[in-house]
Design a protein around this motif. Structure first.
Motif, PDB file in Angstrom:
ATOM      1  N   TRP A  26      23.241 -17.436  -4.685  1.00 21.13           N
ATOM      2  CA  TRP A  26      23.040 -17.152  -3.270  1.00 21.13           C
ATOM      3  C   TRP A  26      24.086 -16.136  -2.820  1.00 21.13           C
ATOM      4  O   TRP A  26      25.277 -16.375  -2.902  1.00 21.13           O
ATOM      5  N   THR A  27      23.647 -14.961  -2.384  1.00 18.94           N
ATOM      6  CA  THR A  27      24.622 -13.946  -1.981  1.00 18.94           C
ATOM      7  C   THR A  27      24.459 -13.533  -0.524  1.00 18.94           C
ATOM      8  O   THR A  27      25.065 -12.568  -0.090  1.00 18.94           O
ATOM      9  N   GLY A  28      23.664 -14.230   0.225  1.00 20.53           N
ATOM     10  CA  GLY A  28      23.530 -13.900   1.643  1.00 20.53           C
ATOM     11  C   GLY A  28      22.083 -13.810   2.076  1.00 20.53           C
ATOM     12  O   GLY A  28      21.182 -13.664   1.246  1.00 20.53           O
ATOM     13  N   PHE A  29      21.888 -13.897   3.386  1.00 22.41           N
ATOM     14  CA  PHE A  29      20.554 -13.965   3.957  1.00 22.41           C
ATOM     15  C   PHE A  29      19.980 -12.565   4.202  1.00 22.41           C
ATOM     16  O   PHE A  29      20.700 -11.669   4.617  1.00 22.41           O
ATOM     17  N   THR A  30      18.709 -12.382   3.922  1.00 25.42           N
ATOM     18  CA  THR A  30      18.071 -11.099   4.217  1.00 25.42           C
ATOM     19  C   THR A  30      16.567 -11.254   4.454  1.00 25.42           C
ATOM     20  O   THR A  30      15.935 -12.151   3.900  1.00 25.42           O
ATOM     21  N   TRP A  31      16.018 -10.375   5.313  1.00 22.76           N
ATOM     22  CA  TRP A  31      14.574 -10.304   5.514  1.00 22.76           C
ATOM     23  C   TRP A  31      13.964  -9.233   4.615  1.00 22.76           C
ATOM     24  O   TRP A  31      12.761  -9.002   4.668  1.00 22.76           O
ATOM     25  N   ASP A  32      14.839  -8.557   3.872  1.00 21.72           N
ATOM     26  CA  ASP A  32      14.452  -7.377   3.111  1.00 21.72           C
ATOM     27  C   ASP A  32      13.155  -7.508   2.325  1.00 21.72           C
ATOM     28  O   ASP A  32      12.308  -6.622   2.342  1.00 21.72           O
ATOM     29  N   TRP A  33      13.016  -8.626   1.612  1.00 18.27           N
ATOM     30  CA  TRP A  33      11.871  -8.772   0.704  1.00 18.27           C
ATOM     31  C   TRP A  33      10.577  -8.830   1.471  1.00 18.27           C
ATOM     32  O   TRP A  33       9.545  -8.343   0.998  1.00 18.27           O
ATOM     33  N   TYR A  34      10.638  -9.410   2.672  1.00 15.54           N
ATOM     34  CA  TYR A  34       9.430  -9.472   3.500  1.00 15.54           C
ATOM     35  C   TYR A  34       9.043  -8.075   3.982  1.00 15.54           C
ATOM     36  O   TYR A  34       7.870  -7.722   4.043  1.00 15.54           O
ATOM     37  N   VAL A  35      10.064  -7.281   4.330  1.00 15.01           N
ATOM     38  CA  VAL A  35       9.797  -5.911   4.776  1.00 15.01           C
ATOM     39  C   VAL A  35       9.172  -5.105   3.640  1.00 15.01           C
ATOM     40  O   VAL A  35       8.162  -4.431   3.795  1.00 15.01           O
ATOM     41  N   ARG A  36       9.781  -5.248   2.462  1.00 11.42           N
ATOM     42  CA  ARG A  36       9.251  -4.504   1.306  1.00 11.42           C
ATOM     43  C   ARG A  36       7.834  -4.906   0.960  1.00 11.42           C
ATOM     44  O   ARG A  36       7.017  -4.081   0.561  1.00 11.42           O
ATOM     45  N   LEU A  37       7.592  -6.197   1.118  1.00 12.87           N
ATOM     46  CA  LEU A  37       6.276  -6.750   0.843  1.00 12.87           C
ATOM     47  C   LEU A  37       5.212  -6.028   1.670  1.00 12.87           C
ATOM     48  O   LEU A  37       4.156  -5.645   1.175  1.00 12.87           O
ATOM     49  N   LEU A  38       5.524  -5.825   2.951  1.00  8.24           N
ATOM     50  CA  LEU A  38       4.551  -5.214   3.848  1.00  8.24           C
ATOM     51  C   LEU A  38       4.436  -3.717   3.618  1.00  8.24           C
ATOM     52  O   LEU A  38       3.541  -3.083   4.156  1.00  8.24           O
ATOM     53  N   ASN A  39       5.360  -3.157   2.823  1.00 10.16           N
ATOM     54  CA  ASN A  39       5.259  -1.730   2.515  1.00 10.16           C
ATOM     55  C   ASN A  39       4.795  -1.473   1.088  1.00 10.16           C
ATOM     56  O   ASN A  39       4.790  -0.335   0.638  1.00 10.16           O
ATOM     57  N   ASN A  40       4.437  -2.556   0.383  1.00 11.24           N
ATOM     58  CA  ASN A  40       4.036  -2.409  -1.011  1.00 11.24           C
ATOM     59  C   ASN A  40       2.518  -2.208  -1.085  1.00 11.24           C
ATOM     60  O   ASN A  40       1.759  -3.119  -0.766  1.00 11.24           O
ATOM     61  N   PRO A  41       2.073  -1.014  -1.463  1.00 11.99           N
ATOM     62  CA  PRO A  41       0.619  -0.741  -1.432  1.00 11.99           C
ATOM     63  C   PRO A  41      -0.180  -1.662  -2.353  1.00 11.99           C
ATOM     64  O   PRO A  41      -1.302  -2.049  -2.017  1.00 11.99           O
ATOM     65  N   ASP A  42       0.383  -2.036  -3.516  1.00 13.58           N
ATOM     66  CA  ASP A  42      -0.349  -2.907  -4.436  1.00 13.58           C
ATOM     67  C   ASP A  42      -0.643  -4.254  -3.792  1.00 13.58           C
ATOM     68  O   ASP A  42      -1.748  -4.791  -3.903  1.00 13.58           O
ATOM     69  N   ILE A  43       0.393  -4.771  -3.131  1.00 15.70           N
ATOM     70  CA  ILE A  43       0.228  -6.101  -2.532  1.00 15.70           C
ATOM     71  C   ILE A  43      -0.745  -6.038  -1.361  1.00 15.70           C
ATOM     72  O   ILE A  43      -1.608  -6.911  -1.207  1.00 15.70           O
ATOM     73  N   LEU A  44      -0.648  -4.985  -0.562  1.00 18.51           N
ATOM     74  CA  LEU A  44      -1.579  -4.857   0.569  1.00 18.51           C
ATOM     75  C   LEU A  44      -3.004  -4.721   0.073  1.00 18.51           C
ATOM     76  O   LEU A  44      -3.931  -5.335   0.611  1.00 18.51           O
ATOM     77  N   GLU A  45      -3.173  -3.927  -1.000  1.00 16.81           N
ATOM     78  CA  GLU A  45      -4.497  -3.760  -1.602  1.00 16.81           C
ATOM     79  C   GLU A  45      -5.035  -5.112  -2.086  1.00 16.81           C
ATOM     80  O   GLU A  45      -6.200  -5.450  -1.848  1.00 16.81           O
ATOM     81  N   ALA A  46      -4.165  -5.886  -2.756  1.00 18.36           N
ATOM     82  CA  ALA A  46      -4.601  -7.200  -3.256  1.00 18.36           C
ATOM     83  C   ALA A  46      -4.965  -8.119  -2.099  1.00 18.36           C
ATOM     84  O   ALA A  46      -5.951  -8.862  -2.172  1.00 18.36           O
ATOM     85  N   ALA A  47      -4.189  -8.057  -1.023  1.00 16.35           N
ATOM     86  CA  ALA A  47      -4.486  -8.899   0.141  1.00 16.35           C
ATOM     87  C   ALA A  47      -5.848  -8.520   0.713  1.00 16.35           C
ATOM     88  O   ALA A  47      -6.667  -9.387   1.042  1.00 16.35           O
ATOM     89  N   ARG A  48      -6.097  -7.201   0.791  1.00 13.83           N
ATOM     90  CA  ARG A  48      -7.374  -6.749   1.325  1.00 13.83           C
ATOM     91  C   ARG A  48      -8.522  -7.253   0.432  1.00 13.83           C
ATOM     92  O   ARG A  48      -9.501  -7.799   0.916  1.00 13.83           O
TER      93      ARG A  48
END
Lengths: 262, 301
Positions: free
Chosen positions: A39-61
């Protein structure tokens, strides 16, 4: 009735056992470090990246297109099937056969279901290239298992309706079309909606049948998670899984409310 | 056929009824027959065919696939395939057994909550049931990996080599399977327990039955219908499971589901895949025959 405290304790431990892994994933999805589990600290980073990842958005669609289209067709076919089963005087033997056909997709193990579809599409491919593995074959596959679940749900609603309202409508000279529109369909609606919701959730949840019928361009979220887990876990996947888990929680609570009230 | 009948308030003839019924029936029946029943039956034909050099199907009648299923391969007899079949049965059996043991206290606990909170507790069991299996399995993979406290604890106790994880291992497969199928036992068991006749339990206690005896003579028999459904819902899918052994078991702990998947993907040997699938189907039908006999009057939650 009084409950032995050990029973309560065992129950709590079992629930913890069910939730522990998801909890760990949720915690890690907020962890700053990319590698390792410190554990090195709290971040929202991964959620932000998730929403900018075209592969994941494509899969969601893809996941939603697949679920929506297959549910639409399966709800129609399943409702017709339920009506035919519940409202027509079939001879006993054919009724029995039809019942078996209704239960067959429910009791067939996923993997055998998937193998049957692979074989079917393999045969259809010799006729038309439409059946190359892809979103289209996945939709056909999902409809095949959804029909039975919709039909079962609608039929149980149909059984609870009885004859009276139908007879009243026809006694008052309702035409067949009017009777369908204004009497039968509104009465069946709760069952149809429940069936469609079940079909939609089953489609979102399915992995095995999608896995066997998917093509290179028709990645869905469960397939994407599976593929990335095999490559090694990335924090984006923790975030994605946590989001999907939260959606599941909301859906379950919402449907509990709906069914207990209705 | 000019006989007139009144059916749900409609004055009509049987012929017209049948015609309309058939039209309603046709789309769904054709769909299920065409994509499930006929391909399923054609697996029988496929299992007697041979694999061509490029993974295509060659329609030469042979019993080779069934011989391989029993372990007769190119290099004489080896028990590998049979082991996989037996192991699948064994894993399904152990999973079901542990699920039952864990499900009783949980179902009992939920059934004895006051009605206001009972359905919230029930929702806690339903949520994992609806959470995607791939996600839940991968969550266990995380939790059992080398850096996590569980593996660390096993390392310090000397049960594991340092730096090793708890997966891939048979233990991880059992854990994954048990958590996956637990809700399938808890839910039907709960619906039996909720309708249980408590006066029998009180009568047993009035007659000074011990706790164990109360359970086995007053409670257990009343939960048999729910328990049967739970066993069927667990045992049958557990035999064919392939996600969990694939992600948690590694290459050394294959189950029949993995074997089937390999034939249709990596090895491209559809005929052998069909033979293995039929083997699984036979085991499934056997289980269903039991269900037909025992669990008729129970509905699923």
């Amino acid at each position: 009735m009084r409950l032995n405290p050990w029973v309560g304790l065992a129950a709590m431990a079992t629930l913890a056992f069910l939730y522990l892994p998801m909890l760990a994933v949720a915690v890690l999805s907020f962890n700053k470090t990319r590698y390792g589990l410190q554990w090195t600290g709290f971040t929202w980073d991964w959620y932000v990246r998730l929403l900018n990842n075209p592969d994941i958005l494509e899969a969601a669609r893809n996941t939603f297109v697949l679920a929506a289209l297959s549910t639409l067709v399966a709800t129609l076919l399943g409702t017709l099937f339920a009506l035919a089963l519940g409202r027509y005087p079939w001879p006993r033997k054919s009724q029995g056969l039809l019942e078996n056909l209704l239960y067959l997709p429910v009791v067939t193990p996923d993997i055998i279901f998937a193998v049957a579809l692979v074989v079917a599409f393999g045969a259809f491919r010799t006729v038309s290239s439409l059946f190359e593995p892809g979103l289209f074959t996945m939709i056909l596959g999902h409809i095949t298992f959804q029909i039975a679940f919709v039909a079962l749900t609608v039929r149980s609603r149909l059984k609870s309706l009885g004859h009276d309202l139908d007879e009243a409508a026809r006694d008052l000279y309702a035409s067949y079309g009017y009777y369908l529109r204004r009497v039968l369909l509104p009465l069946l609606m709760p069952g149809i909606v429940a069936g469609a919701m079940l079909a939609f959730t089953l489609s979102l949840d399915d992995f095995v049948i999608s896995f066997f019928t998917a093509g290179p361009t028709s990645q869905t979220l469960p397939l994407l998670i599976y593929a990335s887990v095999r490559r090694g876990v990335a924090p984006e996947i923790h975030a994605l899984s946590t989001l999907i888990f939260l959606v599941t929680v909301l859906l379950v609570l919402a449907s509990e409310r709906l069914t207990r009230r209705g | 056929m000019n006989r007139r009948v009144v059916w749900f308030g409609e004055l009509t003839t049987p012929a017209r009824l049948y015609r309309r019924g058939l039209w309603l029936l046709l789309p769904a029946v054709v769909w299920i027959l065409g994509l499930l029943v006929i391909p399923g039956l054609s697996l029988v034909a496929l299992s007697f065919a041979e694999r061509g050099p490029y993974g295509e199907v060659v329609w030469n009648f042979s019993l080779e696939n069934y011989a391989r299923l029993l372990g007769y391969g190119l290099f004489g007899w080896s028990p590998d395939t049979l082991f996989i079949l037996l192991r699948s049965l064994w894993v399904a059996f152990v999973t079901t057994l542990v699920c039952i043991v864990l499900a009783y206290p949980l179902a009992f606990f939920i059934a004895t909550r006051p009605p206001r909170t009972r359905y919230l507790w029930l929702a806690l069991v339903i949520i994992p049931f609806w959470t995607n299996l791939v996600i839940r399995t991968y969550a266990w993979q995380m939790l059992l990996s080398p850096d996590f406290p569980l593996a660390k604890l096993a390392q310090t106790l000397g049960l594991l080599a340092p730096e090793a994880g708890l997966y891939p291992s048979p233990l991880a497969v059992y854990i994954g399977m048990i958590t996956a199928f637990l809700p399938f036992v808890v839910l039907p068991l709960f619906s039996s327990l909720e309708r249980m006749d408590h006066s029998l339990v009180e009568a047993a206690q009035d007659l000074y039955a011990s706790r164990v005896r109360t359970f086995f003579q007053a409670i257990w028999p009343q939960t048999l219908p729910g328990l049967t459904v739970g066993i069927i819902l667990t045992f049958i899918p557990a035999m064919g499971m392939f996600v969990i052994p694939d992600l948690l078991g590694g290459a050394k702990y294959l189950l029949v589901g993995n074997l089937i998947q390999q034939q249709f993907f990596a090895s491209r040997d559809w005929p052998f895949g069909a033979a293995v699938s039929l083997g699984l189907m036979v085991m499934t039908l056997f289980g269903l025959a039991l269900y037909r006999r025992r669990g008729k009057d129970v509905d699923l939650v």
